[in-house]
Design a protein around this motif. Structure first.
Motif, PDB file in Angstrom:
ATOM      1  N   GLY A   1      33.869   1.048 -11.372  1.00 54.06           N
ATOM      2  CA  GLY A   1      35.042   1.862 -11.218  1.00 54.06           C
ATOM      3  C   GLY A   1      34.744   3.338 -11.018  1.00 54.06           C
ATOM      4  N   HIS A   2      33.497   3.723 -10.896  1.00 46.53           N
ATOM      5  CA  HIS A   2      33.130   5.130 -10.736  1.00 46.53           C
ATOM      6  C   HIS A   2      33.131   5.471  -9.247  1.00 46.53           C
ATOM      7  N   THR A   3      34.121   6.259  -8.828  1.00 38.21           N
ATOM      8  CA  THR A   3      34.324   6.479  -7.394  1.00 38.21           C
ATOM      9  C   THR A   3      33.184   7.254  -6.735  1.00 38.21           C
ATOM     10  N   HIS A  25      33.043   0.383   0.578  1.00 35.95           N
ATOM     11  CA  HIS A  25      32.886   1.242  -0.595  1.00 35.95           C
ATOM     12  C   HIS A  25      33.696   2.537  -0.441  1.00 35.95           C
ATOM     13  N   TYR A  26      33.676   3.116   0.742  1.00 33.25           N
ATOM     14  CA  TYR A  26      34.476   4.319   0.982  1.00 33.25           C
ATOM     15  C   TYR A  26      35.962   4.013   0.795  1.00 33.25           C
ATOM     16  N   LYS A  27      36.374   2.873   1.330  1.00 35.69           N
ATOM     17  CA  LYS A  27      37.792   2.505   1.255  1.00 35.69           C
ATOM     18  C   LYS A  27      38.238   2.322  -0.189  1.00 35.69           C
ATOM     19  N   LYS A  28      37.423   1.640  -0.968  1.00 34.26           N
ATOM     20  CA  LYS A  28      37.786   1.415  -2.373  1.00 34.26           C
ATOM     21  C   LYS A  28      37.873   2.743  -3.123  1.00 34.26           C
ATOM     22  N   MET A  32      41.287   4.726  -4.622  1.00 36.56           N
ATOM     23  CA  MET A  32      41.357   5.090  -6.041  1.00 36.56           C
ATOM     24  C   MET A  32      41.557   6.603  -6.219  1.00 36.56           C
ATOM     25  N   GLY A  33      41.681   7.332  -5.103  1.00 37.31           N
ATOM     26  CA  GLY A  33      41.987   8.751  -5.166  1.00 37.31           C
ATOM     27  C   GLY A  33      40.811   9.693  -5.022  1.00 37.31           C
ATOM     28  N   ASP A  34      39.638   9.178  -4.695  1.00 36.66           N
ATOM     29  CA  ASP A  34      38.458  10.031  -4.539  1.00 36.66           C
ATOM     30  C   ASP A  34      38.531  10.781  -3.206  1.00 36.66           C
TER      31      ASP A  34
END
Length: 172
Positions: A1-3, A25-28, A32-34
């Protein structure tokens, strides 16, 4: 969960030849707001990294990153609207995003906005403001900014009599 880890791991996977995993990975992280994830996802959609090229999605994610204070994302959004090949050309919006990026210190945005102001491309022509942006870029060591500023000063038209005033009006 660490963006941040997601973004970094995605970049590493991309360097190792797995653009689909990079994109995922970028999309996730972006979802998540990163903000770095949003920026990188914009790049992925713009360049077709692990996905199909999609200008609208690139603009959407660059806009999210720009709203979070990323001046590079604002610059890239300006380029999308200025170029018009992936989204409809909109010079007024391009100038607005270049201005936002320039205020954040992005030298390329200073140059592009200066060029638009010099030519009156999609916005009102404003030669002193153009000179001010070229001067700000030149102050940061940009050789093209120095060249444009020198050419404007040599033009003999009296357009740029006091560069310091043009620069100070941008800072104010």
């Amino acid at each position: 969960g660490h963006t941040v880890a997601m973004v970094n791991y995605g970049a590493m996977l991309g360097k190792r030849g797995d653009p689909v995993a990079e994109f995922n990975h970028y999309k996730k992280a972006a979802e998540m707001g990163d903000m770095l994830g949003a920026y990188n996802l914009g790049v992925a959609y713009r360049d077709g990294i692990g996905t199909q090229i999609d200008g609208a999605e690139a603009a959407r994610w660059f806009d999210k990153a720009a709203a979070g204070g990323d001046e590079t994302a604002a610059f890239n959004l300006g380029v999308l609207f200025d170029d018009g090949s992936l989204v409809p050309e909109d010079n007024a919006r391009a100038a607005a995003f270049y201005r936002l990026a320039a205020e954040g210190g992005n030298v390329d945005a200073m140059i592009n906005l200066g060029l638009m102001l010099e030519a009156g491309e999609g916005i009102a022509q404003d030669l002193p403001a153009a000179a001010g942006y070229f001067s700000k870029a030149a102050e940061r060591g940009d050789s093209y900014g120095k060249l444009k500023l020198g050419l404007m000063q040599q033009s003999g038209t009296g357009i740029v009599r006091n560069i310091e005033q043009a620069v100070s009006s941008l800072v104010a």
